[in-house]
Design an enzyme around this catalytic site. Structure first.
Site, PDB file in Angstrom:
ATOM      1  N   ASP A 228       3.718  15.200  13.792  1.00 31.45           N
ATOM      2  CA  ASP A 228       3.975  14.935  12.371  1.00 31.45           C
ATOM      3  C   ASP A 228       2.689  15.073  11.560  1.00 31.45           C
ATOM      4  OD1 ASP A 228       5.664  14.432  10.252  1.00 31.45           O
ATOM      5  OD2 ASP A 228       5.586  12.255  10.444  1.00 31.45           O
TER       6      ASP A 228
ATOM      7  N   GLY B 205       9.525   5.964   6.175  1.00 33.74           N
ATOM      8  CA  GLY B 205      10.721   5.800   6.980  1.00 33.74           C
ATOM      9  C   GLY B 205      10.599   4.668   7.980  1.00 33.74           C
ATOM     10  N   PHE B 206       9.378   4.408   8.441  1.00 30.95           N
ATOM     11  CA  PHE B 206       9.136   3.326   9.392  1.00 30.95           C
ATOM     12  C   PHE B 206       9.320   1.961   8.731  1.00 30.95           C
ATOM     13  CE2 PHE B 206       6.581   0.316  11.681  1.00 30.95           C
ATOM     14  CZ  PHE B 206       6.652   0.692  13.017  1.00 30.95           C
ATOM     15  N   GLY B 207       8.845   1.828   7.511  1.00 29.16           N
ATOM     16  CA  GLY B 207       8.887   0.551   6.807  1.00 29.16           C
ATOM     17  C   GLY B 207       7.858   0.532   5.697  1.00 29.16           C
ATOM     18  N   THR B 208       7.332  -0.647   5.406  1.00 32.13           N
ATOM     19  CA  THR B 208       6.382  -0.834   4.308  1.00 32.13           C
ATOM     20  C   THR B 208       5.008  -1.183   4.862  1.00 32.13           C
ATOM     21  OG1 THR B 208       8.175  -1.624   2.903  1.00 32.13           O
ATOM     22  CG2 THR B 208       5.939  -2.101   2.170  1.00 32.13           C
ATOM     23  N   VAL B 209       3.962  -0.646   4.231  1.00 37.71           N
ATOM     24  CA  VAL B 209       2.584  -0.921   4.628  1.00 37.71           C
ATOM     25  C   VAL B 209       1.967  -1.865   3.605  1.00 37.71           C
ATOM     26  CG1 VAL B 209       0.339   0.060   5.211  1.00 37.71           C
ATOM     27  CG2 VAL B 209       2.422   1.367   5.654  1.00 37.71           C
TER      28      VAL B 209
ATOM     29  N   LEU C  36       0.817  -1.214   0.000  1.00 39.40           N
ATOM     30  CA  LEU C  36       0.000   0.000   0.000  1.00 39.40           C
ATOM     31  C   LEU C  36       0.848   1.260   0.000  1.00 39.40           C
ATOM     32  CD1 LEU C  36      -2.781  -0.969   2.587  1.00 39.40           C
ATOM     33  CD2 LEU C  36      -2.911  -1.049   0.098  1.00 39.40           C
ATOM     34  N   GLY C  37       2.042   1.177   0.595  1.00 40.55           N
ATOM     35  CA  GLY C  37       2.900   2.354   0.642  1.00 40.55           C
ATOM     36  C   GLY C  37       4.175   2.065   1.403  1.00 40.55           C
ATOM     37  N   LYS C  38       5.121   3.002   1.333  1.00 45.16           N
ATOM     38  CA  LYS C  38       6.402   2.865   2.014  1.00 45.16           C
ATOM     39  C   LYS C  38       6.751   4.182   2.690  1.00 45.16           C
ATOM     40  CE  LYS C  38       8.257  -0.681  -1.098  1.00 45.16           C
ATOM     41  NZ  LYS C  38       9.376  -1.086  -1.979  1.00 45.16           N
TER      42      LYS C  38
END
Length: 890
Positions: free
Chosen positions: A708, A594-598, A590-592
């Site tokens: 944020d 800084g935390f990681g990948t969704v 679904l998306g990427k």
């Protein structure tokens, strides 16, 4: 100025010519004349310039035939021959394609009394293991054309004809065309064509290649209640749909311009879900006092698109982002002029599709490849059932195979029986790719060579039968295989009366076994005693006052993972294998960030978003803890809800409710390919996001600062409802005493409070600043930082532009003036107050919510006044099934 106008049109013409030349090579086209012989024959169909070839390299079964000569002149050459399938229940074409790409797949069927029986066949079409459509031939010369838009999950695709009654399935031609992956977006499933029409200014039959580079077939539509307008100038068709010039240069408008225009159709299945794609371009040269603006509603007033102004000589494609349905299969679309419009609505082209649910997963791709290689190696094409997917659907599983059918992944092969299949040569290594195989029967064949060592490495394998292979070397058993036999993890049958057994061990083994049994009984008694002691203690413990809280309030300070029980909540904790299952092995991204990948997931029948912590993220675990701590104790309709979390070894994940329409930034920029967000949508999104943020400031104890806030952290659900997301940087601050917290600066450049950046003092007013930037984005649809502007930051740019006193110069031009001017001024003034350099002079979020509600009220009042101007009469015409449009004549 006039010369510039013509120069731009010349550029469009040049681009169109280049695309046309590029299209001539038919790159990626697969055009099969089914039943064409001999194999080497290819030809170019004169009316389309499409090159067709025989289908013999794509299928192993079937009989070839030709339609009656008396009918040939009525049809294009690719339907003169047929391939029929009198033997077998399922017969399949296998086509090599590129995995995860989108294709248009079209089967054409012309009976033409090829068998002399004058019996009209009916049968089913399957795409892979899933049913695509039912084919029903209605006459000798009737053309039945079935088309689907499908994303292929693997590097090959099976198109299967399935016998459903006494008549014989057949096919005339099979065509595959690549499409842009960004076109024809759906939430799930594939798209089966119902109708694809355009509105020519003169009598015409249909349009396809080479006018349409994707070889879509466009059928003309005419009606007594409609007139047609057109242009000789080129249309800019540069979006992902690559629309033909000849389709977009003409448009239909209602004869009675003062009345709404009604367009309706009835789907073949009442409950079918549908996607509708409408293509618009202004083809008339409008004068300064002429405006074409209209609203589109459907099925009793449901909003489809509002205040649409077709762009001049440029395409705009409107479609529904999720499937729609009707209880009776009837769809009514109404096109109505707005109060600002002087011209009636227009429509250049229309595509209607129904959803084909892809519920049956294909067999594991490595195992499919292995079975295809085994089939080719041993010449097993004569096996009638060995067509299509080896395991799926279960009804058509290949003879000799047994499969497992997991819920969330493709089927797997667990046994293979090739007894008496006339196999020759050595044992192929492709068998080793069937990694879950438990039983392998290769008996009664003519295999030769050595027994392969890879058998020992197949950990699931329990039984191998190699008997009845006189030329197989049975004297040299690999040591590793002998060890498997010795450990009794594998049975190896070598002959009718010869089964390889474990080598005999020392006679002391029985005594060891007895001793082990006694020790086991003793250990069991000890374990039971310990269990009862612990159980008694637990009963006493439960009589004490209530259990400690599962979540420790406030921020977790420790960075050592083993010492953080505060985030362990058993009811919501999910294991890593469960994460793999719900995401189908991380299939859909679904998306990427800084935390990681969704990833997209499915938990207990509900869609979820799974955010996996990247191992390379330096501060990821700290943010992970903070987000879990926060979301487990806050609940608000405008904050993204936490469904669960995974803290399993090195695997960390947050499982959220799924937000179907992505983030606000995507929707503002048009990256999602949907409608432009209306002013009403934007105001409602702003209010809802503000309410979520205000809850963090005033509804939480202790209060929270998000840190944020930005448009990519405002997510939209299927109804465009807004929720604030991504709480990894959030911090609590004291309820009493100081209203600031000293902390290391964190946030996103452009949204970061300059006072916080300068002093390291964080307060809720830092969020107010960020939200002010978001409001300016909502109004202007401009990037926060644009170094090409004279004033790069959006705050400075808006302030500079407003010195001219013209609000229109900053409002998003995609809105085409469709907004309340007073409301626009009000929200811009509010945003500028939020981004005041001094935090003391910024409003609170409670005040922001109040002001935004006033803006929504202004917009609602304007909308109600505009909608009262709609006329109540109607002009209508209908679209019937795609079978009425099928192109057969030359």
């Amino acid at each position: 100025m006039k010369s510039l106008h013509w120069f731009l049109h010349l550029l469009i013409i040049a681009f169109t010519v280049l695309r046309s030349v590029e299209a001539q090579n038919q790159a990626g086209f697969i055009s099969l004349d089914c039943g064409l012989v001999p194999k080497e024959t290819t030809y170019t169909e004169k009316s389309t310039n499409i090159t067709y070839k025989s289908d013999v390299d794509y299928i192993d079964s079937g009989l070839v035939g030709k339609i009656n000569d008396a009918y040939k002149t009525q049809f294009q050459q690719q339907v003169w021959a047929v391939r029929s399938f009198p033997v077998g229940q399922r017969n399949c074409y296998n086509v090599n394609l590129t995995a995860n790409n989108k294709y248009l797949i079209r089967g054409t069927f012309v009976y033409g009394n090829y068998d002399g029986l004058n019996q009209f066949p009916s049968f089913d079409l399957h795409i892979g293991p899933n049913k695509w459509s039912s084919v029903k031939i209605l006459g000798v010369t009737n053309t039945s054309m079935h088309e689907i838009i499908h994303v292929v999950p693997q590097d090959s695709l099976e198109v299967c004809l399935v016998k459903t009654g006494p008549t014989t399935p057949f096919i005339s031609s099979l065509e595959v065309r690549p499409l842009n992956n960004e076109s024809y977006l759906t939430q799930s499933g594939s798209l089966m064509l119902f109708a694809r029409v355009y509105f020519p200014s003169s009598s015409s039959s249909f349009i396809r290649y080479d006018e349409d580079i994707h070889d879509r077939v466009w059928n003309s539509f005419t009606d007594d209640e409609t007139v047609w307008i057109s242009t000789d100038l080129p249309i800019d068709t540069s979006n992902s749909y690559d629309m033909p010039q000849s389709v977009m240069k003409t448009a239909a408008v209602p004869k009675n311009a003062s009345e709404p225009w009604l367009l309706w159709w009835t789907l073949d299945e009442n409950t079918a879900q549908s996607y509708v794609y409408m293509h618009f371009a202004e083809v008339q040269n409008l004068t300064a006092n002429e405006t074409r603006e209209f609203n589109i509603t459907y099925n009793g007033g449901l909003r489809w698109f509002s205040y649409l102004r077709p762009p001049n000589l440029s395409i705009s494609t409107i479609f529904n982002p999720r499937a729609v349905s009707s209880s009776n299969g009837i769809f009514n679309f109404t096109f109505a002029m707005t109060g600002n419009s002087t011209l009636p609505p227009l429509l250049n082209a229309l595509e209607i599709y129904t959803v084909v649910d892809i519920l049956q997963l294909e067999t594991n791709k490595d195992e499919v490849s292995a079975m295809m290689n085994i089939k080719e190696t041993y010449g097993l094409s004569k096996k009638i059932s060995w067509q299509g997917d080896p395991c799926a659907p279960q009804l058509y599983r290949w003879e000799g195979l047994n499969c497992s059918y997991p819920d969330s992944e493709g089927s797997r092969i667990i046994s293979l029986n090739l007894n008496g299949s006339e196999l020759t040569g050595s044992i192929t290594s492709d068998i080793s790719k069937l990694t879950l195989l438990t039983v392998l029967d290769l008996s009664n064949n003519d295999l030769s060579g050595d027994i392969p060592t890879f058998f020992a490495e197949m950990k699931s394998l329990k039984l191998i039968n190699l008997s009845g292979n006189p030329n197989l070397n049975l004297t040299a058993i690999p040591d590793s295989l002998q060890q498997r036999v010795n450990s009794k993890s594998l049975t190896l049958i070598l002959g009718e009366n010869l089964t390889l057994t474990p080598k005999k061990e020392s006679k002391k083994v029985p005594m060891v076994a007895i001793a082990a049994s006694v020790a086991g009984v003793f250990a069991l008694l000890v374990i039971l005693a310990i269990f009862f002691v612990i159980k008694r203690k637990n009963v006493k413990a439960h009589k004490s006052p209530g259990p400690p809280p599962l979540v420790t309030p406030g921020i977790v300070k420790s960075e050592t993972r083993s010492s953080n029980p505060s985030i362990i909540t058993r009811e919501r904790k999910i294991t890593y294998p469960e994460v793999l299952k719900m995401t189908n092995n991380f299939e859909r991204v679904l998306g990427k960030g800084g935390f990681g990948t969704v990833y997209h997931g499915n938990l207990d029948g509900a869609e979820v978003a799974v955010k996996m912590l990247s191992h390379s993220s330096a501060q990821g675990y700290k943010e992970f803890k903070a987000e879990v701590e926060l979301l487990l104790r806050v609940h608000h309709r405008h904050l993204v809800g936490l469904v669960g979390y995974c803290d399993d070894g090195d695997n960390l994940a947050l499982i959220y409710e799924y937000m179907a329409n992505g983030d606000l930034r995507e929707n503002m920029s048009g990256k999602r390919g949907g409608n432009v967000l209306t002013w009403e949508n934007r105001m409602q999104i702003a209010v809802e996001a503000a309410q979520g943020l205000e809850y963090l400031h005033n509804g939480c104890r202790p209060p929270m600062v998000h840190r944020d806030v930005k448009t990519t952290n405002i997510l939209l659900n299927e109804r465009c409802g807004a929720k604030l997301a991504d709480f990894g940087l959030s911090r609590s601050f004291p309820i009493d005493g100081e209203c600031h917290v000293s902390t290391v600066v964190a946030g996103t450049p452009g949204y970061l409070d300059p006072e916080y950046y300068r002093t390291n003092w964080l307060s809720e007013k830092s969020d107010v600043y960020s939200f002010g930037v978001v409001l300016l984005e909502i109004v202007t649809n401009q990037p926060v930082i644009d170094k090409t502007r004279e004033r790069p930051h959006i705050n400075d740019w808006v302030g500079f532009m407003l010195t001219k006193g013209d609000i229109k110069s900053i409002v998003d031009p995609k809105l085409m003036g469709d907004y309340d001017t007073n409301g626009a001024w009000k929200i811009v003034e509010l945003a500028l107050a939020c981004v005041n350099p001094s935090s003391n002079r910024r409003p609170t979020m409670a005040h922001v919510v109040m002001e935004l509600n006033d803006c929504v009220a202004l917009e609602n009042a304007r909308r109600q006044g505009s909608e009262e101007m709609y006329s109540m009469g109607s002009v209508d015409y209908s679209l019937s099934s795609t079978s009425d449009f099928a192109p057969g004549a030359r």
